[in-house]
Structure formats: structure tokens, C-alpha cells
Write an enzyme that holds these catalytic residues in place. Structure first.
Site, PDB file in Angstrom:
ATOM      1  CB  CYS A  88      54.800   7.114 -38.436  1.00 43.66           C
ATOM      2  SG  CYS A  88      54.648   6.751 -36.287  1.00 43.66           S
TER       3      CYS A  88
HETATM    4  N1  LIG Z   1      48.912   5.672 -36.834  1.00 40.11           N
HETATM    5  C1  LIG Z   1      49.723   5.289 -37.496  1.00 40.11           C
HETATM    6  O1  LIG Z   1      50.457   6.732 -38.690  1.00 40.11           O
HETATM    7  C2  LIG Z   1      51.120   4.184 -37.798  1.00 40.11           C
HETATM    8  C3  LIG Z   1      50.666   3.070 -37.246  1.00 40.11           C
HETATM    9  N2  LIG Z   1      51.095   1.610 -37.619  1.00 40.11           N
HETATM   10  C4  LIG Z   1      51.436   0.940 -36.856  1.00 40.11           C
HETATM   11  O2  LIG Z   1      50.061   0.608 -37.096  1.00 40.11           O
HETATM   12  C5  LIG Z   1      49.576  -1.192 -36.678  1.00 40.11           C
HETATM   13  C6  LIG Z   1      47.934  -0.171 -36.852  1.00 40.11           C
HETATM   14  O3  LIG Z   1      47.819   1.473 -36.077  1.00 40.11           O
HETATM   15  P1  LIG Z   1      46.714   2.063 -36.326  1.00 40.11           P
HETATM   16  O4  LIG Z   1      46.121   1.330 -37.406  1.00 40.11           O
HETATM   17  O5  LIG Z   1      47.578   3.441 -35.645  1.00 40.11           O
HETATM   18  O6  LIG Z   1      46.371   1.612 -34.676  1.00 40.11           O
HETATM   19  P2  LIG Z   1      44.611   1.128 -34.549  1.00 40.11           P
HETATM   20  O7  LIG Z   1      44.473   1.065 -33.030  1.00 40.11           O
HETATM   21  O8  LIG Z   1      44.168   2.398 -35.034  1.00 40.11           O
HETATM   22  O9  LIG Z   1      44.042   0.250 -35.422  1.00 40.11           O
HETATM   23  C7  LIG Z   1      44.672  -0.924 -34.416  1.00 40.11           C
HETATM   24  C8  LIG Z   1      43.302  -2.201 -35.280  1.00 40.11           C
HETATM   25  O10 LIG Z   1      43.515  -3.440 -35.197  1.00 40.11           O
HETATM   26  C9  LIG Z   1      42.795  -4.684 -34.029  1.00 40.11           C
HETATM   27  N3  LIG Z   1      42.726  -5.618 -33.039  1.00 40.11           N
HETATM   28  C10 LIG Z   1      43.442  -5.526 -32.135  1.00 40.11           C
HETATM   29  N4  LIG Z   1      44.212  -6.282 -31.516  1.00 40.11           N
HETATM   30  C11 LIG Z   1      43.558  -7.264 -32.911  1.00 40.11           C
HETATM   31  C12 LIG Z   1      43.002  -9.018 -32.630  1.00 40.11           C
HETATM   32  N5  LIG Z   1      43.986  -9.696 -32.049  1.00 40.11           N
HETATM   33  N6  LIG Z   1      43.164  -9.052 -33.816  1.00 40.11           N
HETATM   34  C13 LIG Z   1      42.151  -8.187 -35.335  1.00 40.11           C
HETATM   35  N7  LIG Z   1      42.529  -7.367 -34.979  1.00 40.11           N
HETATM   36  C14 LIG Z   1      42.755  -6.815 -34.142  1.00 40.11           C
HETATM   37  C15 LIG Z   1      42.157  -3.256 -33.820  1.00 40.11           C
HETATM   38  O11 LIG Z   1      40.301  -3.907 -34.183  1.00 40.11           O
HETATM   39  P3  LIG Z   1      38.998  -3.326 -32.891  1.00 40.11           P
HETATM   40  O12 LIG Z   1      39.207  -2.103 -32.705  1.00 40.11           O
HETATM   41  O13 LIG Z   1      38.589  -4.717 -33.092  1.00 40.11           O
HETATM   42  O14 LIG Z   1      40.035  -4.172 -31.372  1.00 40.11           O
HETATM   43  C16 LIG Z   1      41.434  -2.065 -34.653  1.00 40.11           C
HETATM   44  O15 LIG Z   1      41.452  -2.595 -35.597  1.00 40.11           O
HETATM   45  C17 LIG Z   1      49.748  -0.598 -35.711  1.00 40.11           C
HETATM   46  O16 LIG Z   1      51.009  -1.674 -35.554  1.00 40.11           O
HETATM   47  C18 LIG Z   1      51.116   1.243 -35.251  1.00 40.11           C
HETATM   48  O17 LIG Z   1      52.278   0.606 -34.469  1.00 40.11           O
HETATM   49  C19 LIG Z   1      52.882   2.374 -38.051  1.00 40.11           C
HETATM   50  C20 LIG Z   1      53.167   3.291 -38.618  1.00 40.11           C
HETATM   51  C21 LIG Z   1      51.932   4.242 -38.416  1.00 40.11           C
HETATM   52  C1  LIG Z   2      51.763   9.697 -31.528  1.00 42.93           C
HETATM   53  C2  LIG Z   2      52.035   8.402 -31.796  1.00 42.93           C
HETATM   54  O1  LIG Z   2      51.737   8.119 -30.597  1.00 42.93           O
HETATM   55  N1  LIG Z   2      53.026   7.606 -31.934  1.00 42.93           N
HETATM   56  C3  LIG Z   2      53.025   6.044 -31.801  1.00 42.93           C
HETATM   57  C4  LIG Z   2      53.653   5.297 -33.337  1.00 42.93           C
HETATM   58  C5  LIG Z   2      53.692   4.499 -33.198  1.00 42.93           C
HETATM   59  C6  LIG Z   2      54.087   3.258 -34.705  1.00 42.93           C
HETATM   60  O2  LIG Z   2      53.347   3.836 -35.267  1.00 42.93           O
HETATM   61  O3  LIG Z   2      54.684   2.751 -34.111  1.00 42.93           O
HETATM   62  P1  LIG Z   2      54.725   1.157 -34.027  1.00 42.93           P
HETATM   63  O4  LIG Z   2      54.013   0.667 -35.260  1.00 42.93           O
HETATM   64  O5  LIG Z   2      56.786   0.845 -33.916  1.00 42.93           O
HETATM   65  O6  LIG Z   2      54.096   0.521 -32.938  1.00 42.93           O
HETATM   66  C7  LIG Z   2      54.269   6.216 -31.001  1.00 42.93           C
HETATM   67  O7  LIG Z   2      54.367   6.800 -30.778  1.00 42.93           O
HETATM   68  O8  LIG Z   2      54.222   4.940 -30.859  1.00 42.93           O
END
Ligand SMILES: NC(=O)C1=CN([C@@H]2O[C@H](COP(=O)(O)OP(=O)(O)OC[C@H]3O[C@@H](n4cnc5c(N)ncnc54)[C@H](OP(=O)(O)O)[C@@H]3O)[C@@H](O)[C@H]2O)C=CC1
Ligand SMILES: CC(=O)N[C@@H](CCC(=O)OP(=O)(O)O)C(=O)O
Length: 345
Positions: free
Chosen positions: A149
């Protein structure tokens, strides 16, 4: 085209559900999670009641390959590097939202994510999905590593001034502010309402995993090594991410001249909007949309450029850019399923 989401019950996963349900070319076929396997998605997210009948199922690459054409990984770091290669082998288009395949140097991943890296050959094969900058590489690709992000906002703000000696690349400071959804749905200590509300927190100073990602892309665009100062802050809001980026100018450009340059640089990029002279964007003005809005200021006194770039961290910062990349891969209009205006107020 049929799609599967691994990590479907996370914040990025459920945002992918929202976007893909409204995508005319996509049928959402499989939702896969981890701790909630076998549960109806509506029981986890009541707002999806009646919209998505699918249950959350266990990851099985053979079953995925039999049922879908594209798989999105919306899983934490360290998950897709083991599961995604099995999908690639079976000919699926793979779009990974995690950091597992973003860094070309496996040592960087080990140093900054503190996890075992993916194999070098896979890192070389992944196309970095910063859509507006790598559009040509993304066209026809089958393996996309979606940017983080903060890198998305920072790099779209910097890209137009990374060549032709406009700025001193060693002077770049990126100051990031993110809403709490950026941390994901886990209610980790420090993300609870009572700790976050009515407070602003600086975190991961000098150790944020997006540092090498931003530097890697600056090098790829400019051809020069660089070392940035990058600070992140947690802001008491659900969605939204703002980067304020500072750099010393090497030439005496005016704000107006640089705004004209940015307008031309992004003239074929419908999701990047450049703000008029003397105005700067707020996160609320891109909420729920795939836009990245950018404003500039040149301080003639200090000869320093300030760039303000805003995104919705879950849309352009994650799920929206992933869908935008699929549109580019398939040669569909880049705005397919994404052409909606921000939610305001
Ligand atoms: N949130 C954001 O703004 C952003 C996030 N990202 C990246 O996107 C990815 C997801 O982020 P986010 O949605 O915030 O994370 P969350 O913690 O909200 O969701 C993670 C998801 O992954 C699932 N999960 C974990 N382990 C496994 C596994 N072994 N097999 C299948 N599913 C699994 C979890 O399921 P369960 O709950 O059932 O364990 C959950 O549905 C991360 O890598 C994050 O860094 C990138 C850019 C922005
Ligand atoms: C507010 C907040 O906690 N933000 C996360 C963004 C995680 C993320 O999107 O990064 P990756 O996909 O590289 O894990 C952080 O700063 O680590």
C-alpha cells in the site's frame, strides 16, 4: 473467467469479493481461508448475505486448477510463497497481494520480513504490478506480485521525477500515514479501538518492510541506487493512506511546470488524478475507489519538492490494483469493474 481467492475472509480478500462480484468478466468461484474453513462467508460477513453462497474451503491446487482460471492470494507474508507455485505449475494466472514475491533479492525479503524467501527463479518470474508504471510488462503476464500500500502511493507520487536528474535521489524522504485496515483484520495489540482512537502513532521506524520495495522500484526507474528515509504512522481511521514525499530539486522547476509534467506523464492513466495548483488531496476524496490523487508544491526558498499522494489502502493499495492488473493482463479496459467514483463524505 472464473476466479478464486485465497485469504478470502481478510480485509483485502473481502474487498476482492466486493470488486469481483461487480466485474462483468469475472465469476467468483472459490473462496479459501484458513481458520474459518467450511463456514459460509455470510456467517463471517453478514453484509454479503445472499450475495455469495460459497463456503470457505481448504486450499487444494488441483481443485483450484479444475475450477478457476485466476487465483488471488490475499494472505499474510509467508503463505503464498509455498502455495502459489503449485497454482503456477497448473497454468493459473496468479496475482499475489502479499510481499512474498515483490523483492527481487531474496536476502532483502529475509532481512525485512524475517521469513524464508521464495526461490530466486520465482522472484525473477513475478511481474511487479505497479499498474501505471509496469503496464507493458503486465500485459499478457501470468504471475503478478501486487505492490504494498505505501509503495503504491509513494511510487506513483515519485515516478514522474525519477529520471532526467530532476531530484536528488539521495534526498528522498517518504512520510506515510495509514488507516487501521492496513494492518488487516487481526485485532492485534496496538490496533484496538481504545489504543488507536484519538491518537497518531509512528511505527517501524527504520525497519518497515516497504523500504526495500520502494528503493528497488526507484532504482528500476532511475537506474540509480538510493537509500530513502521512510516513516509510517497509524491514523485513527478505517481506510485511507497518505504519503507526503520530500526531495531536493536539482533544477529550478516551478510547481506549475511540474504539475504540467505530471499531467502529461499520467495522461493515459485513468486512475491517477493530478490536483490543480495550490490544492492537495485528502484520503476521503478517494475512499472506496481505485484512484490515486496527487498534489505538488515546490518551495522556491528551500528548492524542495513536496509530493502528496493519497489512495484507499484496501482498493488501489491492494484489491483494486490487483483487479486493475487482471484487466491489463487480459487486455480488457483497465477500468473494468473499477470505474466508480469515491464514496463521500
Ligand atoms: N490491508 C491492506 O490495506 C493491505 C494489505 N496488503 C497485503 O495483503 C495481504 C492480506 O492483507 P489483509 O487482508 O489486510 O490481511 P488479513 O489479516 O485481514 O487477512 C489475511 C487472510 O489470510 C488468511 N490466511 C492466513 N493464513 C492462511 C493460509 N495458510 N491459507 C489460507 N489463508 C490464510 C486469513 O484467514 P483466517 O482468518 O481464516 O486465518 C485471512 O483471510 C497481506 O499480505 C497484506 O500485507 C497489501 C496492501 C494493502
Ligand atoms: C497500518 C499497517 O499496519 N499497515 C501495514 C501494511 C501491511 C502491508 O500492506 O504490507 P505487506 O503487504 O508488505 O505486508 C504495515 O505497515 O505493515
Amino acid at each position: 473467467m472464473k476466479a478464486g481467492i485465497v485469504g478470502a475472509n481478510g480485509y483485502s480478500g473481502v474487498e476482492l469479493i466486493r470488486l469481483l462480484l461487480n466485474h462483468p468478466q469475472i465469476k467468483l468461484e472459490m473462496l479459501i481461508a484458513h481458520s474459518t474453513q467450511g463456514m459460509e462467508i455470510q456467517s463471517i460477513y453478514p453484509h454479503l448475505n445472499g450475495i455469495v453462497e460459497k463456503t470457505l474451503e481448504e486450499f487444494d491446487a488441483d481443485e483450484l486448477a479444475a475450477r478457476v482460471d485466476v487465483v488471488f492470494f490475499a494472505t499474510p507474508a509467508g503463505v503464498s510463497k509455498d502455495l502459489l507455485p503449485e497454482c503456477l505449475k497448473r497454468g493459473l494466472i496468479c496475482i499475489d497481494l502479499s510481499g512474498d514475491f515483490r523483492l527481487k533479492n531474496p536476502q532483502d525479503y529475509a532481512d525485512w520480513y524475517h521469513k524464508d524467501p521464495a526461490e530466486q527463479v520465482l522472484l525473477n518470474d513475478a511481474v511487479y504490478g505497479l499498474a501505471e508504471i509496469n503496464r507493458q510488462q503486465i500485459e499478457g503476464a501470468t504471475f503478478i506480485s501486487n505492490p504494498g500500500c505505501y509503495p503504491t502511493a509513494a511510487l506513483l507520487g515519485l515516478a514522474p521525477v525519477l529520471k532526467n536528474d530532476v531530484i536528488d535521489l539521495q534526498s528522498i524522504i517518504v512520510d506515510g500515514k495509514s488507516g487501521v485496515s492496513g494492518s488487516g483484520k487481526k485485532a492485534a495489540l496496538g490496533n484496538l479501538f481504545c489504543e488507536v482512537n484519538e491518537s497518531v502513532l509512528a511505527y517501524k521506524l527504520g525497519q518497515h518492510q516497504h523500504t526495500p520495495e520502494i528503493e528497488q522500484m526507484i532504482s528500476e526507474i532511475s537506474g540509480e541506487k538510493n537509500a530513502i528515509t521512510f516513516t509510517t504512522h497509524l491514523i485513527p481511521m478505517t481506510r485511507g493512506l497518505l504519503c507526503t514525499t520530500y526531495a531536493n530539486l536539482k533544477k529550478g522547476f516551478s510547481t506549475r511546470e511540474l504539475l504540467e509534467h505530471y499531467e502529461k506523464f499520467y495522461e493515459k492513466s485513468p486512475f491517477v488524478r493530478i490536483r490543480p495548483l495550490g490544492t492537495w488531496p485528502a484520503t476521503k476524496e478517494v475512499l472506496g475507489s481505485n484512484f490515486c490523487d496527487i498534489g505538488l508544491n515546490v518551495d522556491g526558498r528551500t528548492r524542495r519538492l513536496t509530493i502528496v499522494s493519497v489512495i484507499d489502502n484496501v482498493v488501489k493499495g491492494a484489491a483494486g490494483q490487483a483487479v486493475q492488473n487482471l484487466n491489463i493482463i487480459k487486455g480488457w479496459d483497465e477500468q473494468t469493474g473499477l470505474a466508480f467514483t469515491p464514496i463521500y463524505p
